[in-house]
Design a protein around this motif. Structure first.
Motif, PDB file in Angstrom:
ATOM      1  N   TRP A  99      21.597   0.905  22.400  1.00 26.02           N
ATOM      2  CA  TRP A  99      22.960   0.703  21.912  1.00 26.02           C
ATOM      3  C   TRP A  99      23.162   1.509  20.643  1.00 26.02           C
ATOM      4  O   TRP A  99      22.369   1.457  19.724  1.00 26.02           O
ATOM      5  N   VAL A 100      24.253   2.231  20.581  1.00 24.42           N
ATOM      6  CA  VAL A 100      24.578   3.061  19.423  1.00 24.42           C
ATOM      7  C   VAL A 100      25.857   2.519  18.791  1.00 24.42           C
ATOM      8  O   VAL A 100      26.840   2.263  19.488  1.00 24.42           O
ATOM      9  N   LEU A 101      25.826   2.364  17.488  1.00 25.33           N
ATOM     10  CA  LEU A 101      27.009   1.906  16.769  1.00 25.33           C
ATOM     11  C   LEU A 101      28.092   2.979  16.834  1.00 25.33           C
ATOM     12  O   LEU A 101      27.832   4.151  16.578  1.00 25.33           O
ATOM     13  N   VAL A 102      29.289   2.581  17.198  1.00 27.21           N
ATOM     14  CA  VAL A 102      30.448   3.467  17.206  1.00 27.21           C
ATOM     15  C   VAL A 102      31.420   2.910  16.175  1.00 27.21           C
ATOM     16  O   VAL A 102      31.718   1.715  16.189  1.00 27.21           O
ATOM     17  N   ARG A 103      31.903   3.763  15.280  1.00 23.93           N
ATOM     18  CA  ARG A 103      32.789   3.283  14.222  1.00 23.93           C
ATOM     19  C   ARG A 103      33.961   4.242  14.058  1.00 23.93           C
ATOM     20  O   ARG A 103      33.804   5.449  14.094  1.00 23.93           O
ATOM     21  N   MET A 104      35.117   3.666  13.853  1.00 23.30           N
ATOM     22  CA  MET A 104      36.302   4.435  13.513  1.00 23.30           C
ATOM     23  C   MET A 104      36.828   3.837  12.213  1.00 23.30           C
ATOM     24  O   MET A 104      37.077   2.625  12.150  1.00 23.30           O
ATOM     25  N   ASP A 105      36.987   4.651  11.184  1.00 23.60           N
ATOM     26  CA  ASP A 105      37.473   4.132   9.916  1.00 23.60           C
ATOM     27  C   ASP A 105      39.003   3.982   9.952  1.00 23.60           C
ATOM     28  O   ASP A 105      39.648   4.326  10.937  1.00 23.60           O
ATOM     29  N   ALA A 106      39.565   3.451   8.881  1.00 16.68           N
ATOM     30  CA  ALA A 106      41.009   3.160   8.845  1.00 16.68           C
ATOM     31  C   ALA A 106      41.849   4.403   9.082  1.00 16.68           C
ATOM     32  O   ALA A 106      42.872   4.342   9.771  1.00 16.68           O
ATOM     33  N   THR A 107      41.441   5.533   8.549  1.00 20.67           N
ATOM     34  CA  THR A 107      42.182   6.770   8.765  1.00 20.67           C
ATOM     35  C   THR A 107      42.166   7.132  10.253  1.00 20.67           C
ATOM     36  O   THR A 107      43.197   7.501  10.825  1.00 20.67           O
ATOM     37  N   GLY A 108      41.011   7.003  10.858  1.00 18.61           N
ATOM     38  CA  GLY A 108      40.869   7.332  12.281  1.00 18.61           C
ATOM     39  C   GLY A 108      41.676   6.420  13.188  1.00 18.61           C
ATOM     40  O   GLY A 108      42.376   6.887  14.079  1.00 18.61           O
TER      41      GLY A 108
END
Length: 162
Positions: free
Chosen positions: A145-154
Motif C-alpha cells: 500500500w502506498v500513501l496517496v496525498r493531495m494537498d489543499a491546492t491540489g
C-alpha cells in the motif's frame, strides 16, 4: 509495579498542551515547518460543531507527556468502521516507561468497543525503533500500500475541473 501515569480523553482546556506536544512531534519527525496548525484550529477539530477527531493524553505527575490523536474510518470491504491513529507521541524523557504501549492498548480497546474491523496507522520508514515496537505488539507493515496525498491546492484545483 504501581501505574505511575494517567491516560484520559483530551478536554477543551487541554488544547494548548496538546498543541505543544504536536509541535514536539513535528520537531522529532524533522517536519517542524509543516506544523502550522493553531490552537483555535485544533479546538474546532476536536470540540467544534462537527468534531473530526479525538485525542487521548497521557500524564505523569499531573503533566501531559504524550498523546494519541485518532479518528473513525470505514472499510467498504468489511462494511465496518475502523480506527485510524493519526499520531502517537511520547516525550523523549518519558519513553521506555510503557506509555506508548498503554496508549495503543487503550486505542485497541476502543476499537473493540466500537466494533471496528481495523485499527491502522502509519510510521515513517526511517523510524526503526517505532517499527520494531509496533511489530512486537502484533502490528504488520503493509508494503503493498502506498500513501496517496493531495494537498489543499491540489484538491481545490481538482474541484474546479469540469
Amino acid at each position: 509495579m504501581e501505574k505511575q501515569f494517567l491516560i484520559r480523553p483530551a478536554t477543551p482546556g487541554d488544547v494548548p498542551e496538546l498543541l505543544r506536544l504536536v509541535k514536539a512531534l513535528a520537531d522529532y519527525e524533522k517536519m517542524s515547518e509543516l506544523a502550522v496548525g493553531t490552537a483555535p484550529m485544533l479546538q474546532e477539530a476536536l470540540f467544534g460543531a462537527k468534531p473530526c477527531c479525538e485525542a487521548l493524553l497521557v500524564e505523569r505527575d499531573g503533566r501531559a507527556v504524550g498523546f494519541a490523536l485518532y479518528f473513525t474510518t470505514f472499510s467498504t470491504f468489511l462494511c465496518k468502521p475502523g480506527l485510524y491513529l493519526e499520531d502517537l507521541f511520547v516525550e523523549p524523557e518519558s519513553r521506555g516507561l510503557g506509555l506508548g504501549k498503554a496508549l495503543l492498548v487503550r486505542l485497541a480497546s476502543l476499537a473493540v468497543e466500537r466494533g471496528c474491523g481495523r485499527f491502522e496507522w502509519r510510521v515513517l520508514d526511517w523510524n526503526e525503533p517505532s517499527i520494531k515496537f509496533y511489530e512486537s505488539l502484533g502490528a504488520a507493515l503493509m508494503p503493498t500500500w502506498v500513501l496517496v496525498r493531495m494537498d489543499a491546492t491540489g484538491f481545490a484545483a481538482l474541484a474546479r475541473r469540469p
